[in-house]
Design a protein around this motif. Structure first.
Motif, PDB file in Angstrom:
ATOM      1  N   ILE A 233       0.856  -1.191   0.000  1.00 36.02           N
ATOM      2  CA  ILE A 233       0.000   0.000   0.000  1.00 36.02           C
ATOM      3  C   ILE A 233       0.885   1.231   0.000  1.00 36.02           C
ATOM      4  O   ILE A 233       2.048   1.186   0.401  1.00 36.02           O
ATOM      5  CB  ILE A 233      -0.983   0.024   1.190  1.00 36.02           C
ATOM      6  CG1 ILE A 233      -0.232  -0.047   2.525  1.00 36.02           C
ATOM      7  CG2 ILE A 233      -1.987  -1.109   1.092  1.00 36.02           C
ATOM      8  CD1 ILE A 233      -1.161   0.034   3.716  1.00 36.02           C
ATOM      9  N   GLY A 234       0.323   2.319  -0.481  1.00 32.19           N
ATOM     10  CA  GLY A 234       1.093   3.553  -0.603  1.00 32.19           C
ATOM     11  C   GLY A 234       1.566   3.767  -2.025  1.00 32.19           C
ATOM     12  O   GLY A 234       1.108   3.100  -2.959  1.00 32.19           O
TER      13      GLY A 234
ATOM     14  N   GLY B 159       3.836   2.654   2.068  1.00 34.52           N
ATOM     15  CA  GLY B 159       3.325   2.592   3.423  1.00 34.52           C
ATOM     16  C   GLY B 159       2.303   3.656   3.750  1.00 34.52           C
ATOM     17  O   GLY B 159       1.621   4.203   2.880  1.00 34.52           O
ATOM     18  N   THR B 160       2.202   3.935   5.037  1.00 36.82           N
ATOM     19  CA  THR B 160       1.175   4.843   5.557  1.00 36.82           C
ATOM     20  C   THR B 160       1.806   5.889   6.459  1.00 36.82           C
ATOM     21  O   THR B 160       2.980   5.796   6.827  1.00 36.82           O
ATOM     22  CB  THR B 160       0.128   4.067   6.372  1.00 36.82           C
ATOM     23  OG1 THR B 160       0.745   3.568   7.580  1.00 36.82           O
ATOM     24  CG2 THR B 160      -0.465   2.909   5.580  1.00 36.82           C
ATOM     25  N   THR B 161       0.988   6.847   6.848  1.00 37.16           N
ATOM     26  CA  THR B 161       1.417   7.830   7.838  1.00 37.16           C
ATOM     27  C   THR B 161       0.238   8.132   8.744  1.00 37.16           C
ATOM     28  O   THR B 161      -0.925   8.013   8.336  1.00 37.16           O
ATOM     29  CB  THR B 161       1.925   9.116   7.154  1.00 37.16           C
ATOM     30  OG1 THR B 161       2.539   9.964   8.129  1.00 37.16           O
ATOM     31  CG2 THR B 161       0.802   9.886   6.475  1.00 37.16           C
TER      32      THR B 161
ATOM     33  N   ALA C 255      -2.750   5.941   3.735  1.00 39.50           N
ATOM     34  CA  ALA C 255      -1.710   5.457   2.833  1.00 39.50           C
ATOM     35  C   ALA C 255      -1.195   6.639   2.018  1.00 39.50           C
ATOM     36  O   ALA C 255      -1.969   7.517   1.615  1.00 39.50           O
ATOM     37  CB  ALA C 255      -2.281   4.386   1.911  1.00 39.50           C
ATOM     38  N   PHE C 256       0.107   6.690   1.797  1.00 39.37           N
ATOM     39  CA  PHE C 256       0.644   7.722   0.916  1.00 39.37           C
ATOM     40  C   PHE C 256      -0.016   7.571  -0.459  1.00 39.37           C
ATOM     41  O   PHE C 256      -0.189   6.457  -0.966  1.00 39.37           O
ATOM     42  CB  PHE C 256       2.166   7.605   0.795  1.00 39.37           C
ATOM     43  CG  PHE C 256       2.896   8.055   2.023  1.00 39.37           C
ATOM     44  CD1 PHE C 256       2.923   9.400   2.371  1.00 39.37           C
ATOM     45  CD2 PHE C 256       3.539   7.145   2.854  1.00 39.37           C
ATOM     46  CE1 PHE C 256       3.585   9.833   3.511  1.00 39.37           C
ATOM     47  CE2 PHE C 256       4.211   7.557   3.991  1.00 39.37           C
ATOM     48  CZ  PHE C 256       4.228   8.908   4.329  1.00 39.37           C
ATOM     49  N   GLY C 257      -0.397   8.692  -1.023  1.00 36.61           N
ATOM     50  CA  GLY C 257      -1.121   8.680  -2.291  1.00 36.61           C
ATOM     51  C   GLY C 257      -2.615   8.859  -2.126  1.00 36.61           C
ATOM     52  O   GLY C 257      -3.336   9.043  -3.113  1.00 36.61           O
TER      53      GLY C 257
END
Length: 407
Positions: free
Chosen positions: A221-222, A228-230, A247-249
């Protein structure tokens, strides 16, 4: 979307279910519930762990965004120390608190992974002084663990600069929890002069996720460029802050309500940057995209202004607060920040723009820590993004007050 709601003083913190770190949070924070989702930590050699951190582009999630792999390799050496900093300090940030409340073992897994790679037998955990529930959750999680490193806890003061890296090391050494001048990075000479790996709670949780999932699983994911995620804290100054994992994006339009997207937004917290209304409406969660817009994700704080609230007045208020929160140990903090607060008050009243510009040019790079630099970053973003509003203030008016009256 399901969520867990926790009382933190007068605030009710809402922690939303997320795609990875915050998945399954309704099952509770116990070690038993945690292990149903995340496997026990398996030791990884240091270089392999550093390569994994590089591949996932793991950067510190406490604000500075320094590459974790670099810190890890630098800290490798005899007597290395591992420190988990859960003391956010920033009053608008709750993401580390949220993790500690619903995913404490993921934080501790990441710390154990790093400690194993560095050969550290003890992990120091710095707890926030302002949130008893957070302290109790982590202490309960530590008591549940069997094997692995020993955990030693410290409680930070309730002030903005208490979570700064050198302030944390001062606390651990038994001295006042305030930043001091440092000539070497913590990873070179940190706690009692030993190489010290010091990162915040989310950084260690992300490391634990990568250790369990592997590089390919982590990147599932991302974005390809930002896997990844934040974690994000939304409306962190309100009585009902929300922590979300994205998720990034992910388009910002899926995270922020239309009224928030169409308001001025402070990104990165009190040491962050202002963006004009609508700046995020066609953008996505991405460090690179925010840098292009003149901001930085920093500690993941996103503060949209309420209708009619003025960014000039808000900046003056925040700078006054930051001036009062400094350690007062160097000229830029002792004299420069109060002078900047006075100049910002004058700017909000319609004068003093030249004095503000002068101080924002003088203060950066001169302090014992980054507190003056971060404060100047906030003010500089206001000058850059809201020049027409400053012109209105100089004429004795406020465009946002007009909006408030017409709303």
């Amino acid at each position: 979307m399901s969520a867990v709601v926790v009382a933190l003083g007068r605030r009710r913190l809402r922690i939303a279910e997320g795609p990875r770190l915050l998945a399954g949070i309704a099952d509770g924070p116990s070690l038993e519930a945690h292990r149903r989702q995340w496997p026990a930590v398996r030791a990884v050699p240091l270089e392999q762990l550093a390569t994994l951190a590089e591949g996932m582009q793991l950067r510190g999630r406490g604000g500075a965004g320094f590459p974790f792999a670099t810190k890890l390799r630098t800290a490798a050496g005899r007597g290395a120390v591992v420190v988990v900093n859960v003391s956010e300090g920033e009053p608008a940030s709750f993401k580390d608190a949220a993790l500690a409340l619903v995913r404490p073992h993921l934080i501790l897994d990441g710390a154990e992974l790093a400690a194993s790679a560095l050969g550290a037998r003890t992990v120091h955990v710095v707890l926030p002084g302002e949130h008893a529930a957070v302290r109790e959750s982590l202490l309960a999680a530590i008591a549940e663990r069997d094997g692995g490193p020993a955990f030693r806890t410290h409680v930070a003061d309730q002030r903005f600069v208490a979570g700064q890296a050198r302030a944390v090391l001062e606390l651990m050494a038994g001295r006042p929890n305030l930043p001091v001048t440092s000539w070497q990075p913590e990873a070179v000479a940190g706690h009692r002069g030993k190489p010290t790996l010091l990162s915040n709670a989310e950084t260690y949780a992300q490391l634990a996720a990568a250790g369990a999932l592997g590089s390919d699983g982590f990147a599932a994911i991302g974005l390809a460029s930002e896997p990844g995620t934040t974690l994000l804290t939304l409306n962190g100054e309100s009585e009902g802050p929300v922590v979300r994992e994205a998720a990034f994006g992910t388009p910002w339009s899926m995270i922020l309500a239309p009224e928030a997207l169409n308001a001025p937004i402070l990104v990165g917290g009190f040491h962050g940057a202002w963006l004009q209304a609508g700046a995020l409406s066609r953008s996505e969660v991405s460090r690179a995209e925010l840098l292009r817009l003149g901001a930085n994700i920093g500690a993941g704080i996103v503060l949209p202004l309420a209708v009619g609230a003025c960014p000039v007045d808000e900046t003056a208020r925040v700078v006054r607060y930051l001036a009062g929160e400094s350690a007062g140990r160097c000229g830029p903090c002792l004299n420069g920040l109060p002078a900047l607060a006075d100049a910002m008050d004058a700017l909000a009243d319609g004068s003093g723009r030249e004095r503000v510009a002068e101080l924002t040019g003088l203060l950066p790079g001169r302090g014992a820590c980054a507190h003056p630099d971060g404060t100047v970053r906030l003010v500089a973003s206001l000058l850059r993004s809201f020049e027409p509003e400053l012109d209105l203030h100089a004429a004795g008016r406020c465009g946002f007050a007009i909006l408030r009256r017409s709303a």
